[in-house]
Motif scaffolding. Structure first.
Motif, PDB file in Angstrom:
ATOM      1  N   ASP A 157      26.177  49.348  33.523  1.00  0.00           N
ATOM      2  CA  ASP A 157      26.662  50.611  34.094  1.00  0.00           C
ATOM      3  C   ASP A 157      26.450  50.707  35.597  1.00  0.00           C
ATOM      4  O   ASP A 157      27.233  51.333  36.297  1.00  0.00           O
ATOM      5  N   ARG A 158      25.413  50.076  36.113  1.00  0.00           N
ATOM      6  CA  ARG A 158      25.108  50.179  37.548  1.00  0.00           C
ATOM      7  C   ARG A 158      25.844  49.136  38.389  1.00  0.00           C
ATOM      8  O   ARG A 158      25.733  49.130  39.608  1.00  0.00           O
ATOM      9  N   SER A 159      26.596  48.260  37.755  1.00  0.00           N
ATOM     10  CA  SER A 159      27.248  47.156  38.467  1.00  0.00           C
ATOM     11  C   SER A 159      28.539  47.568  39.163  1.00  0.00           C
ATOM     12  O   SER A 159      29.372  48.264  38.578  1.00  0.00           O
ATOM     13  N   PRO A 160      28.748  47.100  40.395  1.00  0.00           N
ATOM     14  CA  PRO A 160      30.026  47.355  41.067  1.00  0.00           C
ATOM     15  C   PRO A 160      31.167  46.525  40.449  1.00  0.00           C
ATOM     16  O   PRO A 160      32.335  46.759  40.752  1.00  0.00           O
ATOM     17  N   PHE A 161      30.839  45.608  39.560  1.00  0.00           N
ATOM     18  CA  PHE A 161      31.837  44.740  38.930  1.00  0.00           C
ATOM     19  C   PHE A 161      32.134  45.141  37.487  1.00  0.00           C
ATOM     20  O   PHE A 161      32.891  44.460  36.794  1.00  0.00           O
ATOM     21  N   LYS A 162      31.557  46.243  37.024  1.00  0.00           N
ATOM     22  CA  LYS A 162      31.653  46.616  35.609  1.00  0.00           C
ATOM     23  C   LYS A 162      33.087  46.813  35.124  1.00  0.00           C
ATOM     24  O   LYS A 162      33.365  46.666  33.932  1.00  0.00           O
ATOM     25  N   ASP A 163      34.018  47.095  36.045  1.00  0.00           N
ATOM     26  CA  ASP A 163      35.413  47.289  35.652  1.00  0.00           C
ATOM     27  C   ASP A 163      36.287  46.073  35.946  1.00  0.00           C
ATOM     28  O   ASP A 163      37.497  46.115  35.731  1.00  0.00           O
ATOM     29  N   PHE A 164      35.682  44.984  36.451  1.00  0.00           N
ATOM     30  CA  PHE A 164      36.440  43.759  36.711  1.00  0.00           C
ATOM     31  C   PHE A 164      36.789  43.103  35.380  1.00  0.00           C
ATOM     32  O   PHE A 164      35.908  42.915  34.532  1.00  0.00           O
ATOM     33  N   PRO A 165      38.047  42.734  35.175  1.00  0.00           N
ATOM     34  CA  PRO A 165      38.389  41.974  33.974  1.00  0.00           C
ATOM     35  C   PRO A 165      37.698  40.612  33.986  1.00  0.00           C
ATOM     36  O   PRO A 165      37.366  40.073  35.040  1.00  0.00           O
ATOM     37  N   LEU A 166      37.494  40.061  32.797  1.00  0.00           N
ATOM     38  CA  LEU A 166      36.888  38.756  32.629  1.00  0.00           C
ATOM     39  C   LEU A 166      37.977  37.714  32.427  1.00  0.00           C
ATOM     40  O   LEU A 166      38.873  37.887  31.614  1.00  0.00           O
ATOM     41  N   VAL A 167      37.900  36.627  33.192  1.00  0.00           N
ATOM     42  CA  VAL A 167      38.849  35.515  33.064  1.00  0.00           C
ATOM     43  C   VAL A 167      38.064  34.291  32.629  1.00  0.00           C
ATOM     44  O   VAL A 167      37.017  33.973  33.216  1.00  0.00           O
ATOM     45  N   LEU A 168      38.547  33.618  31.621  1.00  0.00           N
ATOM     46  CA  LEU A 168      37.965  32.370  31.144  1.00  0.00           C
ATOM     47  C   LEU A 168      38.968  31.261  31.417  1.00  0.00           C
ATOM     48  O   LEU A 168      40.129  31.371  31.001  1.00  0.00           O
ATOM     49  N   CYS A 169      38.545  30.242  32.158  1.00  0.00           N
ATOM     50  CA  CYS A 169      39.460  29.140  32.461  1.00  0.00           C
ATOM     51  C   CYS A 169      38.713  27.821  32.420  1.00  0.00           C
ATOM     52  O   CYS A 169      37.481  27.780  32.418  1.00  0.00           O
TER      53      CYS A 169
END
Length: 163
Positions: A148-160
Motif C-alpha cells: 500500500d505504501r509503494s509508489p509502484f503499487k499500481d504498475f502492471p506486472l510484465v513477465l518476459c
C-alpha cells in the motif's frame, strides 16, 4: 511488447555483468538483493547497459537443474514492474528443456489461486516456475513493490524472457 525484448536479451550477459561488476563489486555472489526499505528509491539504475529509466530491485544468478537466473526491475519509462527470466544457456537448462512431458496444473492452481484442472504445462518450465515463485515469496521484493505504501503499487506486472 517490443519494448521488453531488450530485457529478454540483456539478461544473458549485459545485466549479469553489470550486477556482478557494479552492484556486487566484482564478487561472484549468487544474488543481488536490495534492502526492502530502499525499493521505493530510484537507485541501482541500469543506464550503463541502455536501460536509462530502469532500476534493478532483485536478481538471482543461480543456474542449476531447478534454479534459473531471473531479475525484478522497475521500468519508469512505461510504468511497469518487470520480471525477466533467462532462457536456455547451459547444460542444466537443456536438461530442463527436455522435460517436456505435460504436467497437470491442478495442484499449482490450488496453491496459487486459479483453476488449474484440465490445464497442462511443460514439466521443465513448471519446475523452474515453481522455483522462481518460491524465491519471490522468500525475498519479498514483489510484495514490497505492491504494498500500500509503494509508489509502484499500481504498475502492471510484465513477465518476459527468452529461450
Amino acid at each position: 511488447a517490443a519494448h521488453f525484448v531488450k530485457y529478454a536479451s540483456y539478461i544473458y550477459l549485459k545485466l549479469r555483468n553489470t550486477v556482478v561488476e557494479t552492484f556486487l563489486s566484482g564478487s561472484e555472489g549468487s544474488c543481488f538483493t536490495r534492502p526492502l526499505d530502499t525499493l521505493f528509491r530510484r537507485e541501482f539504475n541500469l543506464a550503463d547497459i541502455g536501460l536509462e529509466k530502469t532500476s534493478l530491485c532483485y536478481m538471482n544468478l543461480v543456474n542449476g537443474i531447478i534454479a534459473t537466473p531471473y531479475a525484478i526491475m522497475v521500468d519508469d519509462e512505461v510504468n511497469k514492474v518487470v520480471i525477466v527470466v533467462r532462457g536456455t544457456r547451459s547444460i542444466e537448462d537443456l536438461v530442463m528443456d527436455l522435460q517436456f512431458i505435460p504436467f497437470s496444473l491442478e495442484k499449482v492452481g490450488n496453491v496459487c489461486g486459479f483453476e488449474g484442472k484440465g490445464h497442462w504445462c511443460h514439466q521443465g518450465f513448471l519446475t523452474r516456475s515453481k522455483w522462481i515463485y518460491n524465491d519471490i515469496q522468500k525475498n519479498q521484493t514483489l510484495k514490497t513493490l505492491y504494498s500500500d505504501r509503494s509508489p509502484f503499487k499500481d504498475f502492471p506486472l510484465v513477465l518476459c524472457g527468452h529461450s
